[in-house]
Design a protein around this motif. Structure first.
Motif, mmCIF file in Angstrom:
data_model
loop_
_atom_site.group_PDB
_atom_site.id
_atom_site.type_symbol
_atom_site.label_atom_id
_atom_site.label_comp_id
_atom_site.label_asym_id
_atom_site.label_seq_id
_atom_site.Cartn_x
_atom_site.Cartn_y
_atom_site.Cartn_z
ATOM 1 N N ILE A 60 0.827 -1.212 0.000
ATOM 2 C CA ILE A 60 0.000 0.000 0.000
ATOM 3 C C ILE A 60 0.861 1.261 0.000
ATOM 4 O O ILE A 60 0.580 2.210 -0.732
ATOM 5 C CB ILE A 60 -0.983 -0.019 1.186
ATOM 6 N N LEU A 61 1.918 1.280 0.787
ATOM 7 C CA LEU A 61 2.802 2.448 0.795
ATOM 8 C C LEU A 61 3.490 2.623 -0.560
ATOM 9 O O LEU A 61 3.705 3.757 -1.011
ATOM 10 C CB LEU A 61 3.821 2.345 1.923
ATOM 11 N N PHE A 62 3.821 1.523 -1.221
ATOM 12 C CA PHE A 62 4.397 1.587 -2.562
ATOM 13 C C PHE A 62 3.376 2.184 -3.542
ATOM 14 O O PHE A 62 3.707 3.068 -4.345
ATOM 15 C CB PHE A 62 4.828 0.186 -3.025
ATOM 16 N N ILE A 63 2.138 1.726 -3.448
ATOM 17 C CA ILE A 63 1.079 2.245 -4.318
ATOM 18 C C ILE A 63 0.826 3.721 -4.033
ATOM 19 O O ILE A 63 0.624 4.511 -4.959
ATOM 20 C CB ILE A 63 -0.211 1.407 -4.157
ATOM 21 N N PHE A 64 0.847 4.112 -2.760
ATOM 22 C CA PHE A 64 0.698 5.530 -2.407
ATOM 23 C C PHE A 64 1.739 6.360 -3.135
ATOM 24 O O PHE A 64 1.433 7.418 -3.680
ATOM 25 C CB PHE A 64 0.871 5.734 -0.901
ATOM 26 N N GLY A 65 2.969 5.895 -3.107
ATOM 27 C CA GLY A 65 4.052 6.622 -3.762
ATOM 28 C C GLY A 65 3.823 6.785 -5.252
ATOM 29 O O GLY A 65 4.101 7.840 -5.825
ATOM 30 N N LYS A 66 3.322 5.746 -5.890
ATOM 31 C CA LYS A 66 3.069 5.804 -7.333
ATOM 32 C C LYS A 66 1.883 6.708 -7.667
ATOM 33 O O LYS A 66 1.913 7.457 -8.642
ATOM 34 C CB LYS A 66 2.803 4.397 -7.893
ATOM 35 N N LEU A 67 0.814 6.621 -6.865
ATOM 36 C CA LEU A 67 -0.391 7.382 -7.166
ATOM 37 C C LEU A 67 -0.331 8.828 -6.675
ATOM 38 O O LEU A 67 -1.113 9.659 -7.124
ATOM 39 C CB LEU A 67 -1.616 6.680 -6.571
ATOM 40 N N GLU A 68 0.587 9.110 -5.781
ATOM 41 C CA GLU A 68 0.714 10.467 -5.236
ATOM 42 C C GLU A 68 0.964 11.484 -6.357
ATOM 43 O O GLU A 68 0.447 12.592 -6.321
ATOM 44 C CB GLU A 68 1.842 10.507 -4.217
ATOM 45 N N ASN A 69 1.737 11.099 -7.351
ATOM 46 C CA ASN A 69 2.028 11.995 -8.464
ATOM 47 C C ASN A 69 0.897 12.022 -9.491
ATOM 48 O O ASN A 69 0.686 13.022 -10.163
ATOM 49 C CB ASN A 69 3.332 11.586 -9.151
ATOM 50 N N LYS A 70 0.185 10.900 -9.607
ATOM 51 C CA LYS A 70 -0.880 10.803 -10.599
ATOM 52 C C LYS A 70 -2.149 11.507 -10.137
ATOM 53 O O LYS A 70 -2.789 12.218 -10.908
ATOM 54 C CB LYS A 70 -1.178 9.330 -10.885
ATOM 55 N N TRP A 71 -2.532 11.284 -8.896
ATOM 56 C CA TRP A 71 -3.724 11.922 -8.345
ATOM 57 C C TRP A 71 -3.310 13.263 -7.756
ATOM 58 O O TRP A 71 -2.420 13.341 -6.927
ATOM 59 C CB TRP A 71 -4.361 11.064 -7.273
ATOM 60 N N LYS A 72 -3.972 14.270 -8.145
ATOM 61 C CA LYS A 72 -3.648 15.620 -7.666
ATOM 62 C C LYS A 72 -4.412 15.885 -6.368
ATOM 63 O O LYS A 72 -5.576 16.262 -6.383
ATOM 64 C CB LYS A 72 -4.016 16.662 -8.712
ATOM 65 N N VAL A 73 -3.752 15.650 -5.253
ATOM 66 C CA VAL A 73 -4.341 15.946 -3.946
ATOM 67 C C VAL A 73 -3.444 16.962 -3.245
ATOM 68 O O VAL A 73 -2.248 17.024 -3.490
ATOM 69 C CB VAL A 73 -4.519 14.673 -3.075
ATOM 70 N N LYS A 74 -4.054 17.737 -2.369
ATOM 71 C CA LYS A 74 -3.318 18.789 -1.680
ATOM 72 C C LYS A 74 -2.364 18.223 -0.631
ATOM 73 O O LYS A 74 -1.240 18.657 -0.493
ATOM 74 C CB LYS A 74 -4.320 19.728 -1.009
ATOM 75 N N TYR A 75 -2.846 17.258 0.145
ATOM 76 C CA TYR A 75 -2.076 16.701 1.253
ATOM 77 C C TYR A 75 -1.986 15.179 1.127
ATOM 78 O O TYR A 75 -2.886 14.547 0.591
ATOM 79 C CB TYR A 75 -2.732 17.051 2.594
ATOM 80 N N LYS A 76 -0.914 14.622 1.663
ATOM 81 C CA LYS A 76 -0.726 13.169 1.604
ATOM 82 C C LYS A 76 -1.806 12.416 2.362
ATOM 83 O O LYS A 76 -2.199 11.331 1.952
ATOM 84 C CB LYS A 76 0.644 12.790 2.162
ATOM 85 N N TRP A 77 -2.295 12.989 3.455
ATOM 86 C CA TRP A 77 -3.301 12.279 4.240
ATOM 87 C C TRP A 77 -4.581 12.059 3.442
ATOM 88 O O TRP A 77 -5.347 11.137 3.728
ATOM 89 C CB TRP A 77 -3.599 12.984 5.565
ATOM 90 N N GLU A 78 -4.806 12.867 2.414
ATOM 91 C CA GLU A 78 -5.987 12.681 1.574
ATOM 92 C C GLU A 78 -5.921 11.370 0.788
ATOM 93 O O GLU A 78 -6.958 10.809 0.443
ATOM 94 C CB GLU A 78 -6.146 13.862 0.618
ATOM 95 N N MET A 79 -4.719 10.886 0.529
ATOM 96 C CA MET A 79 -4.573 9.588 -0.135
ATOM 97 C C MET A 79 -5.191 8.485 0.718
ATOM 98 O O MET A 79 -5.841 7.575 0.194
ATOM 99 C CB MET A 79 -3.092 9.284 -0.396
#
Length: 163
Positions: A60-79
């Protein structure tokens, strides 16, 4: 340690800590269910659940890292919030679809199995779309999920329903 955690996930308010906490609880429950599928004795389930928990956490943390750049969210906690919405929506659509199909009177015994599953998937898909927007709104991510819905419906050829 908590300050470091809050800084990493860009958590500004203490109420936002609820989302990672809920995510860890959901991950722990999922790990327990997976452990229970493979083993029946308590000691084996606990050990398997712990191993599965850490494997899933890494994934899940690996996926967060990959999607963090793809999904435009303001803060990491929103992931975390977005992942929780997806998890709750998938489970909820099953909990609604299964009784609805039974209420209509359609079962595997009185309906051709192929048609039953097509209908089940269709009803589940419809409720998934509705629940995704509703649960996304409850988690404060309505803007993200509205854009996500539009993109998904456009990709599967239902663009005419978006206008």
């Amino acid at each position: 340690m908590v300050k470091k955690f809050k800084d990493y996930w860009e958590i500004k308010h203490n109420w936002q800590l609820f989302l990672p906490f809920l995510g860890v609880i959901a991950l722990g429950y999922s790990s327990y269910i997976i452990g229970h599928l493979f083993l029946k004795e308590a000691k084996g389930i606990v050990i398997t659940s712990i191993i599965v928990f850490f494997i899933l956490l890494k994934v899940i943390l690996f996926i967060f890292g990959k999607l963090e750049n793809k999904w435009k969210v303001k803060y990491k906690w929103e992931m975390i919030s977005i992942f929780l919405v997806f998890a709750l929506t998938g489970s909820s659509s099953l909990f609604i679809s299964r009784p609805l199909i039974s209420f209509i009177g359609i079962t595997k015994e009185n309906f051709p199995i192929f048609m039953y599953w097509i209908l089940f998937i269709l009803v589940g898909f419809i409720f998934y779309q509705i629940l995704l927007l509703a649960i996304g709104w409850l988690f404060g991510q309505s803007k993200f999920f509205l854009a996500f819905e539009k993109k998904m419906l456009n990709r599967i050829g239902l663009k005419r329903f978006l206008d």
